[in-house]
Design an enzyme around this catalytic site. Structure first.
Site, PDB file in Angstrom:
ATOM      1  N   LYS A  76      64.561 -18.357 -10.127  1.00  0.00           N
ATOM      2  CA  LYS A  76      65.346 -17.982  -8.947  1.00  0.00           C
ATOM      3  C   LYS A  76      66.128 -16.686  -9.177  1.00  0.00           C
ATOM      4  O   LYS A  76      66.133 -15.793  -8.317  1.00  0.00           O
ATOM      5  CB  LYS A  76      66.290 -19.129  -8.584  1.00  0.00           C
ATOM      6  CG  LYS A  76      67.075 -18.920  -7.306  1.00  0.00           C
ATOM      7  CD  LYS A  76      67.788 -20.170  -6.867  1.00  0.00           C
ATOM      8  CE  LYS A  76      68.899 -20.599  -7.794  1.00  0.00           C
ATOM      9  NZ  LYS A  76      68.514 -21.498  -8.863  1.00  0.00           N
ATOM     10  N   THR A  78      65.462 -14.340 -11.329  1.00  0.00           N
ATOM     11  CA  THR A  78      64.475 -13.266 -11.456  1.00  0.00           C
ATOM     12  C   THR A  78      64.044 -12.774 -10.082  1.00  0.00           C
ATOM     13  O   THR A  78      63.944 -11.562  -9.841  1.00  0.00           O
ATOM     14  CB  THR A  78      63.251 -13.761 -12.251  1.00  0.00           C
ATOM     15  OG1 THR A  78      63.678 -14.195 -13.547  1.00  0.00           O
ATOM     16  CG2 THR A  78      62.204 -12.666 -12.405  1.00  0.00           C
ATOM     17  N   ARG A  99      76.254 -15.141  -9.876  1.00  0.00           N
ATOM     18  CA  ARG A  99      77.278 -15.829 -10.676  1.00  0.00           C
ATOM     19  C   ARG A  99      77.271 -15.332 -12.114  1.00  0.00           C
ATOM     20  O   ARG A  99      76.291 -14.778 -12.593  1.00  0.00           O
ATOM     21  CB  ARG A  99      77.022 -17.335 -10.688  1.00  0.00           C
ATOM     22  CG  ARG A  99      77.267 -18.034  -9.379  1.00  0.00           C
ATOM     23  CD  ARG A  99      76.834 -19.500  -9.459  1.00  0.00           C
ATOM     24  NE  ARG A  99      75.405 -19.614  -9.716  1.00  0.00           N
ATOM     25  CZ  ARG A  99      74.807 -20.712 -10.151  1.00  0.00           C
ATOM     26  NH1 ARG A  99      75.520 -21.798 -10.415  1.00  0.00           N
ATOM     27  NH2 ARG A  99      73.517 -20.739 -10.341  1.00  0.00           N
ATOM     28  N   LYS A 110      69.046 -24.439 -21.055  1.00  0.00           N
ATOM     29  CA  LYS A 110      68.588 -23.602 -19.949  1.00  0.00           C
ATOM     30  C   LYS A 110      68.505 -22.127 -20.316  1.00  0.00           C
ATOM     31  O   LYS A 110      67.668 -21.387 -19.823  1.00  0.00           O
ATOM     32  CB  LYS A 110      69.522 -23.780 -18.738  1.00  0.00           C
ATOM     33  CG  LYS A 110      69.106 -23.005 -17.499  1.00  0.00           C
ATOM     34  CD  LYS A 110      70.066 -23.300 -16.351  1.00  0.00           C
ATOM     35  CE  LYS A 110      69.695 -22.487 -15.111  1.00  0.00           C
ATOM     36  NZ  LYS A 110      69.955 -21.061 -15.277  1.00  0.00           N
ATOM     37  N   ALA A 278      76.039 -25.740  -9.812  1.00  0.00           N
ATOM     38  CA  ALA A 278      75.706 -26.288  -8.490  1.00  0.00           C
ATOM     39  C   ALA A 278      75.495 -27.794  -8.521  1.00  0.00           C
ATOM     40  O   ALA A 278      75.573 -28.444  -7.478  1.00  0.00           O
ATOM     41  CB  ALA A 278      74.458 -25.618  -7.930  1.00  0.00           C
ATOM     42  N   PHE A 306      70.478 -24.022  -8.616  1.00  0.00           N
ATOM     43  CA  PHE A 306      69.476 -25.080  -8.528  1.00  0.00           C
ATOM     44  C   PHE A 306      68.735 -25.035  -7.194  1.00  0.00           C
ATOM     45  O   PHE A 306      68.517 -23.948  -6.647  1.00  0.00           O
ATOM     46  CB  PHE A 306      70.108 -26.441  -8.818  1.00  0.00           C
ATOM     47  CG  PHE A 306      70.618 -26.559 -10.233  1.00  0.00           C
ATOM     48  CD1 PHE A 306      69.789 -26.301 -11.313  1.00  0.00           C
ATOM     49  CD2 PHE A 306      71.943 -26.889 -10.489  1.00  0.00           C
ATOM     50  CE1 PHE A 306      70.262 -26.383 -12.627  1.00  0.00           C
ATOM     51  CE2 PHE A 306      72.424 -26.972 -11.802  1.00  0.00           C
ATOM     52  CZ  PHE A 306      71.570 -26.727 -12.862  1.00  0.00           C
ATOM     53  N   PHE A 386      52.911 -16.803 -11.981  1.00  0.00           N
ATOM     54  CA  PHE A 386      52.711 -16.922 -13.418  1.00  0.00           C
ATOM     55  C   PHE A 386      51.269 -16.515 -13.733  1.00  0.00           C
ATOM     56  O   PHE A 386      50.380 -16.629 -12.879  1.00  0.00           O
ATOM     57  CB  PHE A 386      52.955 -18.364 -13.886  1.00  0.00           C
ATOM     58  CG  PHE A 386      54.409 -18.698 -14.117  1.00  0.00           C
ATOM     59  CD1 PHE A 386      54.879 -18.972 -15.386  1.00  0.00           C
ATOM     60  CD2 PHE A 386      55.316 -18.739 -13.062  1.00  0.00           C
ATOM     61  CE1 PHE A 386      56.223 -19.281 -15.604  1.00  0.00           C
ATOM     62  CE2 PHE A 386      56.647 -19.049 -13.262  1.00  0.00           C
ATOM     63  CZ  PHE A 386      57.102 -19.321 -14.549  1.00  0.00           C
ATOM     64  N   TRP A 414      58.792 -10.366 -12.226  1.00  0.00           N
ATOM     65  CA  TRP A 414      58.907 -10.573 -13.674  1.00  0.00           C
ATOM     66  C   TRP A 414      58.053  -9.556 -14.426  1.00  0.00           C
ATOM     67  O   TRP A 414      58.486  -8.986 -15.427  1.00  0.00           O
ATOM     68  CB  TRP A 414      58.467 -11.998 -14.027  1.00  0.00           C
ATOM     69  CG  TRP A 414      58.559 -12.337 -15.480  1.00  0.00           C
ATOM     70  CD1 TRP A 414      59.657 -12.742 -16.172  1.00  0.00           C
ATOM     71  CD2 TRP A 414      57.481 -12.283 -16.436  1.00  0.00           C
ATOM     72  NE1 TRP A 414      59.346 -12.954 -17.501  1.00  0.00           N
ATOM     73  CE2 TRP A 414      58.014 -12.689 -17.691  1.00  0.00           C
ATOM     74  CE3 TRP A 414      56.134 -11.947 -16.354  1.00  0.00           C
ATOM     75  CZ2 TRP A 414      57.238 -12.740 -18.840  1.00  0.00           C
ATOM     76  CZ3 TRP A 414      55.353 -12.004 -17.504  1.00  0.00           C
ATOM     77  CH2 TRP A 414      55.916 -12.395 -18.733  1.00  0.00           C
TER      78      TRP A 414
END
Length: 561
Positions: A76, A78, A99, A110, A278, A306, A386, A414
């Site tokens: 998210k 990215t 954030r 994470k 979150a 999230f 991906f 990415w």
């Protein structure tokens, strides 16, 4: 392919004064923390807050959210960073608002929160670690409040605080399960009054929520005054303001309420400020950072933590309500890999094509698309690509989104940075120009607290109903009697399922949603609802990310991601 930190360290940054100048913020408007990061001055903050009051001078707000997280990853941040760069690539004045990362996930499981690949914000190591000290300031201010409360009791307790009812917790910005339940004041009369105490992670604290919602020092002090810290022996709610120490707390936070400015790899401006989780807090960057971005750019890309059931719902019902803003569009990040996991495929098998698992897992994304529509905001699905995704899988996902009434756009930020996000950027511009948002909250402020919880559980989590212990019903009734009926609710639950149960992947429905406890955040202005087994102090995994992080004699960090 280079690692995220290697890409970051090979990047040559511009001085932050040059980056900020792109959105009309001069060197005089900044207090620099070295050459590459800075805070907005109070004077400039007030100027931008005033400017954004005029809707004609306010940029368009794009909220990024995602499908329910899986170990396969969604990306998210990215996508948010890549979209901001992509908008700049197509000639739009774009600003990103994110954030600040918490140290808990950085050293836990994470990792950091600066994006990935060629869609990152920098200096990545600084932002992920100490940054400008905001979270440290919030932590020490929080713990000063605890020390002042305990000292008040030790020194005669004129407010007659019942130590058994103290709800204000100490904090540390780490995952440390051993601190969840502690006993303090041991060792005799001079060491304080013994009592049970608790720690939560700093980013879940009410003070973090308050800093993220406060627009000025005066607002900050009013909110701190209003914090309910305990009950007296005669069961009267005690507010922190009664201790007459709010000025000292605000003094520690005077810099922490000002937004920070950094840059993307492509030298575009980013406001990074505030770090509430979150799953156990409101999950969005500060109101001040969002207002500054809206006053500085034509398009503002922000995100909520999230998935849409958590961060997006709280963004709409808590942050938008408090700040008087609303999104013009929502981007829902999805990956083929994550949806295949929601469809029952094991992580080890995700490299293998499976149309069947993707089709079944799409049910999770479909729920999030439906949920965003309930707020009256158009949504776009960002397919974060991906290398293992097949063309057949991508085309199927696009078709499934189209059948659900949502546009889907392939994203390659990415790998390619902003260049790989121009299709999404153009789609965002088109949608915000042609599909006017008709924003509405999920519930009215006047709705009873129980019904607010029930509405979220049924409408967003797809539960049949809620389970409320008698103790919770009593607390909610007391909150309403104390004048807090109109507050929104902030549900703390697992991020790993739309439901309360992390084992329920996909799109669970028709289950009972169990509420375990509720807490009054009278300073922040919402009620926290704890559901299932959620913890406000996470623990470290068996193999924490800390095992891979190191630094050499030149101060170069490795292993941070």
């Amino acid at each position: 392919m280079l690692s995220d930190i290697e890409i970051s360290q090979q990047n040559k940054m511009l001085p932050i004064t040059e980056v900020a100048q792109k959105i009309g913020i001069t060197a005089d408007d900044l207090e620099q923390y070295g050459p590459y990061k800075a805070k907005i001055t109070f004077k400039k903050l007030r100027e931008l807050q005033e400017k954004v009051k005029d809707p004609k001078k306010r940029g368009k707000l794009i909220l990024t959210t995602a499908v329910t997280p899986t170990p396969a990853g969604e990306g998210k941040s990215t996508v948010s960073i890549g979209l901001g760069d992509g908008l700049c690539k197509i000639g739009k004045k774009s600003v990103i608002a994110l954030r600040e990362p918490s140290l808990g996930p950085c050293f836990g499981v994470k990792g950091g929160a600066c994006g990935g690949g060629y869609a990152q914000i920098v200096p990545m190591e600084d932002i992920n670690l100490h940054f400008t000290g905001d979270i440290h300031a919030i932590s020490i201010a929080n713990n000063l409040m605890s020390a002042l409360i305990d000292n008040h009791i030790q020194q005669g307790n004129p407010l007659q605080i019942d130590p058994r009812t103290i709800s204000w917790k100490r904090v540390v910005d780490l995952n440390d399960r051993a601190l969840r339940n502690v006993t303090i004041g041991l060792g005799g009369r001079t060491n304080g009054v013994p009592r049970e105490d608790h720690f939560c992670i700093s980013v879940a604290s009410e003070l973090m929520a308050i800093v993220c919602l406060s627009t000025s020092i005066s607002d900050l002090k009013n909110r701190i005054d209003s914090i309910t810290i305990a009950q007296s022996y005669d069961k009267r709610p005690v507010k922190f303001g009664e201790l007459k120490c709010t000025g000292a707390i605000a003094a520690l936070l005077k810099d922490a309420i000002r937004p920070n400015v950094v840059q993307t790899l492509e030298k575009n401006p980013v406001f990074v400020h505030g770090g509430p989780f979150a799953n156990i807090a409101q999950g969005t960057n500060s109101v001040n950072a969002t207002l500054c971005a809206l006053a500085s750019g034509d398009y503002v890309v922000t995100e909520a933590g999230f998935a849409a059931d958590l961060g997006a719902e709280k963004f709409m019902d808590i942050k938008c309500r408090a700040a008087g803003i609303s999104p013009d569009a929502v981007v829902i990040v999805a990956t083929v890999r994550a949806l295949k996991m929601h469809g029952g495929m094991a992580k080890a098998d995700l490299s293998s094509p499976s149309v069947a698992a993707l089709q079944k897992g799409f049910e999770n994304l479909a729920v999030h698309i439906e949920n965003i529509a309930k707020f009256g905001v158009p949504s776009i699905v960002a397919i974060n690509r991906f290398v293992t995704d097949t063309e057949e899988e991508i085309e199927l996902l696009k078709k499934l989104c189209q059948n659900k009434g949502a546009r889907a756009v392939l994203c390659e930020g990415w790998e390619k940075g902003g260049e790989g996000m121009t299709d999404l950027a153009r789609t965002v511009v088109e949608v915000t120009n042609t599909e006017k948002a008709n924003f509405n909250y999920l519930y009215e402020a006047s709705t009873p607290l129980v019904d607010k919880i029930r509405t979220i559980a049924r409408q967003i989590y797809r539960a049949r109903d809620i389970e409320l212990p008698a103790s919770v019903v009593k607390k909610l009734r007391e909150f309403e009697e104390q004048g807090y009926k109109d507050l929104p609710v902030c549900i703390a639950k697992t991020q790993n399922s739309i439901s309360h149960d992390p084992k329920l992947a996909g799109a669970p429905k028709d289950y009972m949603f169990p509420v375990r406890d509720v807490q009054l955040y009278s300073g922040a202005g919402f009620i926290v609802v704890l559901a299932g087994e959620i913890m406000t102090m996470p623990g470290l995994p068996k193999l924490p990310a800390a095992l891979s992080i190191d630094v050499d004699d030149d101060g170069k960090i490795t292993g941070l991601f």
